[in-house]
Write a protein that holds these residues in place. Structure first.
Motif, PDB file in Angstrom:
ATOM      1  N   ILE A 474       0.835  -1.209   0.000  1.00 65.00           N
ATOM      2  CA  ILE A 474       0.000   0.000   0.000  1.00 65.00           C
ATOM      3  C   ILE A 474       0.867   1.255   0.000  1.00 65.00           C
ATOM      4  N   LEU A 475       1.906   1.270   0.821  1.00 66.46           N
ATOM      5  CA  LEU A 475       2.772   2.449   0.887  1.00 66.46           C
ATOM      6  C   LEU A 475       3.552   2.669  -0.396  1.00 66.46           C
ATOM      7  N   SER A 476       3.771   1.585  -1.159  1.00 65.58           N
ATOM      8  CA  SER A 476       4.491   1.746  -2.424  1.00 65.58           C
ATOM      9  C   SER A 476       3.694   2.537  -3.445  1.00 65.58           C
ATOM     10  N   LEU A 477       2.379   2.689  -3.213  1.00 62.39           N
ATOM     11  CA  LEU A 477       1.544   3.459  -4.142  1.00 62.39           C
ATOM     12  C   LEU A 477       1.832   4.956  -4.063  1.00 62.39           C
ATOM     13  N   SER A 478       2.593   5.391  -3.051  1.00 62.47           N
ATOM     14  CA  SER A 478       2.901   6.823  -2.912  1.00 62.47           C
ATOM     15  C   SER A 478       4.058   7.253  -3.806  1.00 62.47           C
ATOM     16  N   GLY A 479       4.683   6.346  -4.498  1.00 61.70           N
ATOM     17  CA  GLY A 479       5.798   6.685  -5.369  1.00 61.70           C
ATOM     18  C   GLY A 479       5.370   7.533  -6.549  1.00 61.70           C
ATOM     19  N   ARG A 480       6.363   8.112  -7.233  1.00 61.95           N
ATOM     20  CA  ARG A 480       6.148   8.943  -8.417  1.00 61.95           C
ATOM     21  C   ARG A 480       5.302  10.171  -8.086  1.00 61.95           C
ATOM     22  N   GLY A 481       5.463  10.700  -6.888  1.00 59.67           N
ATOM     23  CA  GLY A 481       4.768  11.935  -6.530  1.00 59.67           C
ATOM     24  C   GLY A 481       3.286  11.779  -6.315  1.00 59.67           C
ATOM     25  N   ARG A 482       2.842  10.592  -5.909  1.00 57.91           N
ATOM     26  CA  ARG A 482       1.415  10.351  -5.743  1.00 57.91           C
ATOM     27  C   ARG A 482       1.021  10.216  -4.267  1.00 57.91           C
ATOM     28  N   ALA A 483       1.787  10.848  -3.379  1.00 58.21           N
ATOM     29  CA  ALA A 483       1.462  10.768  -1.964  1.00 58.21           C
ATOM     30  C   ALA A 483       0.108  11.403  -1.676  1.00 58.21           C
ATOM     31  N   ALA A 484      -0.186  12.537  -2.331  1.00 55.69           N
ATOM     32  CA  ALA A 484      -1.475  13.197  -2.105  1.00 55.69           C
ATOM     33  C   ALA A 484      -2.624  12.316  -2.591  1.00 55.69           C
ATOM     34  N   GLU A 485      -2.429  11.644  -3.756  1.00 54.79           N
ATOM     35  CA  GLU A 485      -3.476  10.738  -4.252  1.00 54.79           C
ATOM     36  C   GLU A 485      -3.695   9.582  -3.284  1.00 54.79           C
ATOM     37  N   LEU A 486      -2.600   9.041  -2.717  1.00 56.77           N
ATOM     38  CA  LEU A 486      -2.736   7.943  -1.763  1.00 56.77           C
ATOM     39  C   LEU A 486      -3.467   8.404  -0.505  1.00 56.77           C
ATOM     40  N   GLU A 487      -3.158   9.593  -0.039  1.00 58.97           N
ATOM     41  CA  GLU A 487      -3.843  10.110   1.152  1.00 58.97           C
ATOM     42  C   GLU A 487      -5.333  10.266   0.897  1.00 58.97           C
TER      43      GLU A 487
END
Length: 553
Positions: A474-487
């Motif tokens: 799940i935390l790997s989904l924050s890569g490529r500048g997508r931390a805001a999308e994951l949040e």
């Protein structure tokens, strides 16, 4: 149009069988010898004719031949039937030497080997080839002599079967039908037949296909129905029994079938290719099952294999209970009365056909098969191991040695089967490189909703370490500048509730991106410089610069 019999090889002119003709000739010779014997005793011609039921002309011929050859009592008793027949030879036998004899061996070989070859075609070839100008047999005489040759030379050795020695197995050529209760679609049902040749006892069962799993299951069920195991299994050379690909290659029993035979302690001896007489009892059993089992089911409509096999068992039981036509009793009497006691005992556990997989051990010391996870000793992390999947069990092997065993998990995907003995000591104490604190700290860097979701994932597992891999994914989904999308996705998943998984979070992020792409863009505001349009020298840009300079001072 001249009548041609359906089976001309057995057609006889006048309906007289060749064996009956030979016996009639022997009786004639015996009668003439008896006439001579009566005449030597002094019996009159009339009395001899009445006693032996023959004509006076025959008695006269015998008396004349006795006088001509000077036959006395001692010579008569010493003469054989052939010698008596020679005394009365009329020369008709010599006419047979004028006929051209066919090549009977070649005719019979071509009838058996060449497709669509008939006796009529062979007789036509026989008539066309007569270089010596001899007399030729007519069609009926040709057929009679070919039939006599076939009966005299087609010899069959009888196989002496022993009780409990062999079990012959085969698939029936005809099929039954199973219909889908909703769509009505027809599916073929293939009939497996097993026969014990000594008692002729039969077991039969239908399967949806003829693949290896059905083949093995059919044998297991046959052993259970018989209550024992024979010494030898005799299949044909089907792909589920042998691995032979070419005629020149030796016959090799395939691994799954051989493993099953070794489990039950019996041998597999396939029949020779294109030699159906090697397992004639199986061919007969298949024929009986097609007649007494499949034929009555042709008009029936079954919606499941359980329903079909229940009816098959009823018909097979009736077949085994039918009395023999040429000996006393029935198949059940012969099998349960004597042959069953000669079978080898069944093993403690029935054979189970396994599926094999190659899996890599993940960092959480589990392997994944069919979306389920099974633990292995933690020292095997990163290694590739063999996984043996059974109907109720799972075994994991490393280098041929079993390192872990679990019960087969069914139902919801993503379940874990973890043996505490496989865990390292630090995991038993909840201390490792991957800990709850590490995952919560990293999730907190992304946002509070992500931290909340990670905590929920770890709490959902009975062993906390089982949630480490899902949390890492799940935390790997924050890569490529997508931390805001994951949040944002974690916030939405937390709001909806339910089980938080990697797939669900990933799909939520993809849905949010799709919604953003489909949303119309906000219109841009265009600033109109009215001062320039009014003819003034200083426009809005001048005052904007002056305001910026004032702010800078």
């Amino acid at each position: 149009m001249r009548y041609r019999p359906a089976n001309p090889i057995t057609f006889q002119r006048g309906g007289r069988h060749p064996g009956a003709l030979a016996r009639w000739k022997e009786a004639r010779m015996a009668t003439k010898k008896e006439i001579m014997r009566q005449l030597l005793k002094g019996v009159s011609w009339n009395e001899a004719a009445r006693a032996l039921r023959c004509s006076k002309a025959t008695v006269a011929k015998c008396a004349a031949k006795m006088a001509e050859e000077q036959i006395g009592p001692e010579r008569l008793e010493s003469m054989t039937d052939a010698e008596v027949s020679g005394l009365f030879a009329d020369g008709r036998g010599k006419r047979g030497e004028e006929y051209l004899e066919p090549d009977y061996a070649r005719v019979c070989d071509q009838l058996a080997r060449v497709p669509k070859m008939t006796l009529a075609l062979q007789w036509a070839r026989y008539c066309d080839c007569n270089p010596g100008g001899k007399r030729l047999y007519g069609y009926s005489g040709f057929c009679r002599r070919v039939g006599e040759h076939a009966r005299a030379h087609d010899l069959v050795a009888r196989i002496a079967h022993e009780p409990g020695r062999t079990m012959l197995v085969d698939w029936a050529g005809l099929t039954a039908s199973v219909f889908d209760p909703v769509t009505g679609k027809r599916s073929p049902a293939y009939l497996f037949v097993a026969s014990f040749p000594w008692s002729a006892w039969v077991h039969a069962e239908c399967f949806p296909d003829m693949r290896s799993r059905s083949w093995i299951s059919a044998h297991v069920h046959a052993f259970q129905a018989a209550g024992g195991v024979p010494d030898i299994l005799v299949p044909d050379n089907c792909a589920t029994a042998t691995d032979r690909r070419r005629k020149s290659e030796p016959i090799k029993v395939n691994d799954a079938y051989l493993e099953m035979a070794e489990h039950y302690g019996c041998a597999v001896v396939p029949a020779r290719v294109r030699r159906p007489r090697d397992k004639a009892a199986a061919e007969k059993a298949v024929d009986l099952c097609e007649t007494w089992v499949l034929a009555p089911l042709a008009e029936e409509r079954f919606t499941s294999f359980d329903e079909l096999n229940a009816e098959v068992r009823r018909l097979v039981d009736a077949l085994n209970a039918r009395p023999f036509s040429r000996r006393e009793g029935c198949r059940d009497d012969a099998f349960f009365g004597e042959e069953r006691a000669a079978l080898n005992p069944l093993p403690a556990e029935p054979f189970e056909l396994y599926e094999w997989r190659r899996c890599k051990v993940s960092p959480d010391y589990h392997v994944q098969c069919d979306h389920m996870r099974y633990s292995v000793p933690h020292r095997l992390v990163g290694r590739t191991v063999d996984v043996r999947l059974g109907a109720a069990s799972v075994a994991i092997l490393d280098g041929g040695e079993t390192v872990a065993e679990h019960g087969r998990l069914r139902g919801r995907r993503g379940q874990y089967s973890t043996d505490p003995a496989h865990m390292p000591p630090e995991h038993l104490e909840a201390q490792s490189l991957w800990t709850r604190g590490w995952f919560e700290r990293r999730a907190g860097e992304i946002g509070p909703e992500t931290r909340r979701l990670i905590a929920a994932v770890l709490d959902a597992h009975p062993v906390e370490a089982q949630g480490y891999v899902p949390c890492s994914n799940i935390l790997s989904l924050s890569g490529r500048g997508r931390a805001a999308e994951l949040e944002a996705a974690c916030a939405r998943v937390n709001e909806m509730g339910g089980t938080a998984t990697y797939t669900r979070v990933k799909n939520t992020m993809a849905a949010a991106r799709s919604e953003a792409a489909a949303r119309p863009a906000a219109p841009t505001v265009q600033v109109v410089d009215r001062a320039a349009h009014a003819g003034r020298v200083r426009g809005a840009e001048y005052y904007r610069r002056r305001r910026g300079d004032a702010d800078a001072q």
